[in-house]
Scaffold this motif. Sequence first.
Motif, PDB file in Angstrom:
ATOM      1  N   PHE A   1     -48.355  21.405  45.139  1.00  0.00           N
ATOM      2  CA  PHE A   1     -47.623  20.180  45.458  1.00  0.00           C
ATOM      3  C   PHE A   1     -48.648  19.081  45.713  1.00  0.00           C
ATOM      4  CE2 PHE A   1     -45.343  17.074  47.934  1.00  0.00           C
ATOM      5  CZ  PHE A   1     -44.053  17.108  47.422  1.00  0.00           C
ATOM      6  N   LEU A   2     -48.700  18.092  44.803  1.00  0.00           N
ATOM      7  CA  LEU A   2     -49.665  17.000  44.906  1.00  0.00           C
ATOM      8  C   LEU A   2     -48.950  15.735  45.357  1.00  0.00           C
ATOM      9  CD1 LEU A   2     -51.641  17.548  41.571  1.00  0.00           C
ATOM     10  CD2 LEU A   2     -52.204  18.417  43.845  1.00  0.00           C
ATOM     11  N   GLU A   3     -49.462  15.153  46.418  1.00  0.00           N
ATOM     12  CA  GLU A   3     -48.855  13.945  46.957  1.00  0.00           C
ATOM     13  C   GLU A   3     -49.921  12.860  47.044  1.00  0.00           C
ATOM     14  OE1 GLU A   3     -45.157  13.681  49.979  1.00  0.00           O
ATOM     15  OE2 GLU A   3     -47.022  14.360  50.893  1.00  0.00           O
ATOM     16  N   GLY A   4     -49.507  11.620  46.844  1.00  0.00           N
ATOM     17  CA  GLY A   4     -50.449  10.514  46.922  1.00  0.00           C
ATOM     18  C   GLY A   4     -49.847   9.253  46.338  1.00  0.00           C
ATOM     19  N   GLU A   5     -50.590   8.179  46.426  1.00  0.00           N
ATOM     20  CA  GLU A   5     -50.125   6.897  45.888  1.00  0.00           C
ATOM     21  C   GLU A   5     -50.057   6.953  44.365  1.00  0.00           C
ATOM     22  OE1 GLU A   5     -49.045   4.410  47.677  1.00  0.00           O
ATOM     23  OE2 GLU A   5     -49.554   5.358  49.590  1.00  0.00           O
ATOM     24  N   PRO A   6     -49.208   6.126  43.748  1.00  0.00           N
ATOM     25  CA  PRO A   6     -49.144   6.093  42.277  1.00  0.00           C
ATOM     26  C   PRO A   6     -50.498   5.710  41.678  1.00  0.00           C
ATOM     27  CG  PRO A   6     -47.265   4.918  43.240  1.00  0.00           C
ATOM     28  CD  PRO A   6     -48.212   5.223  44.366  1.00  0.00           C
ATOM     29  N   GLY A   7     -50.847   6.360  40.595  1.00  0.00           N
ATOM     30  CA  GLY A   7     -52.055   5.991  39.864  1.00  0.00           C
ATOM     31  C   GLY A   7     -53.342   6.606  40.348  1.00  0.00           C
ATOM     32  N   VAL A   8     -53.272   7.634  41.206  1.00  0.00           N
ATOM     33  CA  VAL A   8     -54.509   8.246  41.713  1.00  0.00           C
ATOM     34  C   VAL A   8     -54.902   9.501  40.926  1.00  0.00           C
ATOM     35  CG1 VAL A   8     -54.277   7.302  44.029  1.00  0.00           C
ATOM     36  CG2 VAL A   8     -53.237   9.513  43.504  1.00  0.00           C
ATOM     37  N   GLY A   9     -54.104   9.888  39.931  1.00  0.00           N
ATOM     38  CA  GLY A   9     -54.497  11.011  39.076  1.00  0.00           C
ATOM     39  C   GLY A   9     -53.758  12.305  39.304  1.00  0.00           C
ATOM     40  N   LYS A  10     -52.578  12.252  39.902  1.00  0.00           N
ATOM     41  CA  LYS A  10     -51.828  13.493  40.175  1.00  0.00           C
ATOM     42  C   LYS A  10     -51.344  14.141  38.874  1.00  0.00           C
ATOM     43  CE  LYS A  10     -48.803  11.415  42.788  1.00  0.00           C
ATOM     44  NZ  LYS A  10     -49.355  10.043  42.645  1.00  0.00           N
ATOM     45  N   THR A  11     -50.754  13.345  38.012  1.00  0.00           N
ATOM     46  CA  THR A  11     -50.244  13.879  36.745  1.00  0.00           C
ATOM     47  C   THR A  11     -51.376  14.428  35.886  1.00  0.00           C
ATOM     48  OG1 THR A  11     -48.366  12.343  36.785  1.00  0.00           O
ATOM     49  CG2 THR A  11     -48.944  13.308  34.660  1.00  0.00           C
ATOM     50  N   GLU A  12     -52.546  13.784  35.970  1.00  0.00           N
ATOM     51  CA  GLU A  12     -53.688  14.220  35.170  1.00  0.00           C
ATOM     52  C   GLU A  12     -54.138  15.629  35.535  1.00  0.00           C
ATOM     53  OE1 GLU A  12     -55.346  12.785  32.571  1.00  0.00           O
ATOM     54  OE2 GLU A  12     -53.664  11.376  32.575  1.00  0.00           O
TER      55      GLU A  12
ATOM     56  N   VAL B   1     -47.113  22.480  38.749  1.00  0.00           N
ATOM     57  CA  VAL B   1     -47.657  21.332  39.467  1.00  0.00           C
ATOM     58  C   VAL B   1     -46.510  20.367  39.754  1.00  0.00           C
ATOM     59  CG1 VAL B   1     -49.270  19.390  39.404  1.00  0.00           C
ATOM     60  CG2 VAL B   1     -49.900  21.570  38.336  1.00  0.00           C
ATOM     61  N   LEU B   2     -46.227  20.155  41.040  1.00  0.00           N
ATOM     62  CA  LEU B   2     -45.229  19.172  41.446  1.00  0.00           C
ATOM     63  C   LEU B   2     -45.962  17.952  41.989  1.00  0.00           C
ATOM     64  CD1 LEU B   2     -44.164  22.225  42.655  1.00  0.00           C
ATOM     65  CD2 LEU B   2     -42.074  20.879  42.807  1.00  0.00           C
ATOM     66  N   THR B   3     -45.518  16.762  41.600  1.00  0.00           N
ATOM     67  CA  THR B   3     -46.139  15.542  42.107  1.00  0.00           C
ATOM     68  C   THR B   3     -45.115  14.707  42.854  1.00  0.00           C
ATOM     69  OG1 THR B   3     -45.710  14.076  40.216  1.00  0.00           O
ATOM     70  CG2 THR B   3     -47.624  15.543  40.070  1.00  0.00           C
ATOM     71  N   SER B   4     -45.600  13.933  43.804  1.00  0.00           N
ATOM     72  CA  SER B   4     -44.732  13.047  44.591  1.00  0.00           C
ATOM     73  C   SER B   4     -45.496  11.785  44.953  1.00  0.00           C
ATOM     74  CB  SER B   4     -44.253  13.752  45.860  1.00  0.00           C
ATOM     75  OG  SER B   4     -43.635  12.835  46.742  1.00  0.00           O
ATOM     76  N   ASN B   5     -44.840  10.636  44.762  1.00  0.00           N
ATOM     77  CA  ASN B   5     -45.411   9.346  45.180  1.00  0.00           C
ATOM     78  C   ASN B   5     -44.983   8.979  46.594  1.00  0.00           C
ATOM     79  OD1 ASN B   5     -46.663   8.994  42.690  1.00  0.00           O
ATOM     80  ND2 ASN B   5     -44.885   7.951  41.828  1.00  0.00           N
ATOM     81  N   ARG B   6     -44.276   9.901  47.221  1.00  0.00           N
ATOM     82  CA  ARG B   6     -43.827   9.754  48.608  1.00  0.00           C
ATOM     83  C   ARG B   6     -42.876   8.563  48.780  1.00  0.00           C
ATOM     84  NH1 ARG B   6     -47.855  10.502  53.882  1.00  0.00           N
ATOM     85  NH2 ARG B   6     -46.315  11.514  55.205  1.00  0.00           N
ATOM     86  N   THR B   7     -42.012   8.346  47.794  1.00  0.00           N
ATOM     87  CA  THR B   7     -40.968   7.328  47.966  1.00  0.00           C
ATOM     88  C   THR B   7     -39.933   7.814  48.974  1.00  0.00           C
ATOM     89  OG1 THR B   7     -39.741   8.240  46.071  1.00  0.00           O
ATOM     90  CG2 THR B   7     -41.289   6.448  45.631  1.00  0.00           C
ATOM     91  N   ARG B   8     -39.873   9.120  49.176  1.00  0.00           N
ATOM     92  CA  ARG B   8     -39.057   9.727  50.236  1.00  0.00           C
ATOM     93  C   ARG B   8     -39.705  11.052  50.598  1.00  0.00           C
ATOM     94  NH1 ARG B   8     -36.123  14.156  48.876  1.00  0.00           N
ATOM     95  NH2 ARG B   8     -35.726  14.547  46.670  1.00  0.00           N
ATOM     96  N   GLU B   9     -39.329  11.592  51.733  1.00  0.00           N
ATOM     97  CA  GLU B   9     -39.878  12.874  52.157  1.00  0.00           C
ATOM     98  C   GLU B   9     -39.212  14.021  51.401  1.00  0.00           C
ATOM     99  OE1 GLU B   9     -42.362  13.797  54.015  1.00  0.00           O
ATOM    100  OE2 GLU B   9     -42.953  11.738  54.491  1.00  0.00           O
ATOM    101  N   VAL B  10     -40.005  14.890  50.826  1.00  0.00           N
ATOM    102  CA  VAL B  10     -39.492  16.081  50.159  1.00  0.00           C
ATOM    103  C   VAL B  10     -39.247  17.157  51.217  1.00  0.00           C
ATOM    104  CG1 VAL B  10     -40.031  17.876  48.473  1.00  0.00           C
ATOM    105  CG2 VAL B  10     -40.676  15.498  48.024  1.00  0.00           C
ATOM    106  N   HIS B  11     -38.197  17.944  51.029  1.00  0.00           N
ATOM    107  CA  HIS B  11     -37.797  18.925  52.039  1.00  0.00           C
ATOM    108  C   HIS B  11     -38.905  19.943  52.288  1.00  0.00           C
ATOM    109  CE1 HIS B  11     -35.375  21.904  54.204  1.00  0.00           C
ATOM    110  NE2 HIS B  11     -34.494  20.935  54.380  1.00  0.00           N
TER     111      HIS B  11
ATOM    112  N   TYR C   1     -50.386  22.723  49.217  1.00  0.00           N
ATOM    113  CA  TYR C   1     -50.300  21.269  49.352  1.00  0.00           C
ATOM    114  C   TYR C   1     -51.670  20.622  49.193  1.00  0.00           C
ATOM    115  CZ  TYR C   1     -49.476  16.669  51.441  1.00  0.00           C
ATOM    116  OH  TYR C   1     -49.405  15.325  51.670  1.00  0.00           O
ATOM    117  N   GLN C   2     -51.686  19.476  48.515  1.00  0.00           N
ATOM    118  CA  GLN C   2     -52.930  18.717  48.386  1.00  0.00           C
ATOM    119  C   GLN C   2     -52.611  17.227  48.323  1.00  0.00           C
ATOM    120  OE1 GLN C   2     -56.194  20.016  48.261  1.00  0.00           O
ATOM    121  NE2 GLN C   2     -56.778  17.873  48.499  1.00  0.00           N
ATOM    122  N   TRP C   3     -53.210  16.471  49.202  1.00  0.00           N
ATOM    123  CA  TRP C   3     -53.085  15.010  49.169  1.00  0.00           C
ATOM    124  C   TRP C   3     -54.214  14.458  48.309  1.00  0.00           C
ATOM    125  CZ3 TRP C   3     -49.907  11.085  50.563  1.00  0.00           C
ATOM    126  CH2 TRP C   3     -50.447   9.795  50.567  1.00  0.00           C
ATOM    127  N   ILE C   4     -53.875  13.607  47.356  1.00  0.00           N
ATOM    128  CA  ILE C   4     -54.885  12.966  46.512  1.00  0.00           C
ATOM    129  C   ILE C   4     -54.970  11.498  46.907  1.00  0.00           C
ATOM    130  CG2 ILE C   4     -55.574  12.374  44.163  1.00  0.00           C
ATOM    131  CD1 ILE C   4     -54.343  14.876  43.184  1.00  0.00           C
TER     132      ILE C   4
END
Length: 314
Positions: free
Chosen positions: A38-49, A173-183, A192-195
């Motif tokens: 589970f990768l979380e972080g701001e948009p454009g930091v390379g999570k999808t990559e 690989v799950l990614t989240s831009n943290r627009t809301r909290e995932v359960h 879990y990994q914050w990028i």
Amino acid sequence: MFESIEEVQSACAKGEYITDRALATTLYLAHNLNKPIFLEGEPGVGKTEVAKVLATITDGKLIRLQCYEGLDAYSALYEWNYAKQILQLRIDEAQRIEKDQIGANLFSEDFLLKRPLLDAIQSDGDVAPVLLIDEVDRSDSEFEAFLLEILSDFQITIPEIGTIRAKHIPYVVLTSNRTREVHEALKRRCLYQWIDYPSLQKELSIVKTKIPNIDHRLAQQLCSMMQIWREGDYYKKPGIAETLDWGLALIALGKDTLDPEIVDETLGCLFKYQDDVQRAQGADLHEFVARAKRLADSSSHGEPEKTEWVYSQG
């Protein structure tokens, strides 16, 4: 496949993805423990990559599920090909097949439309596929609950066919831009990994890797300027994707150094909201460029990074 964390870092580097040890450790453990990431972080930091490079270095098939509001299980799992089923009925009738045999095979795999989740589970290759569940925070809580079952058992039951189990447990690989909290229940099943935004030196390595023909001095100034921009108060701070876009734009314009005029003209490469563009235009671009060049010079001489200090002075 991966014998050490260092091997993961080396493989990612060959796939043109610069990773730190923390992320490499997570990838190593995901491989050895068969756990989703589970990768979380701001948009454009390379999570999808991360998913893309994982598919590259493992030679696995990349299967992407783009999440959105209203996404349901059937859109992510499977659907029946109704048009093909109707056509088959007409063919059966034209061939004068016995009435009780007409449409007897309509609910077989021949008429099944695979969506990403079923495609990942039913993959029959020699290598485990990479399933990217992108921007899971955009989906609904009901879809999250559905994912819990899939990620726990890696099997799907289709009433008309039966239970389909994964031949190879896919890398997930799950990614989240943290627009809301995932359960929390979904996060508990993952590593879990914050990028975060990269450091100056890491971003410079990324730029040199992705844009090998960029002038080294320009790359240093570019990355230094990005560090300064991110200290500002913007609705959407520019990420690595914007750094690369900006670098390519400057090369296309024939630039080998930053100047206030070209920065002002290319703000659209960095900011995607008019309020952010106006806020950037209201800054003292001459001073910003001068600070970026000082930071680039200090970095090239091996001095400690002082991004926040450089931004706040004056």
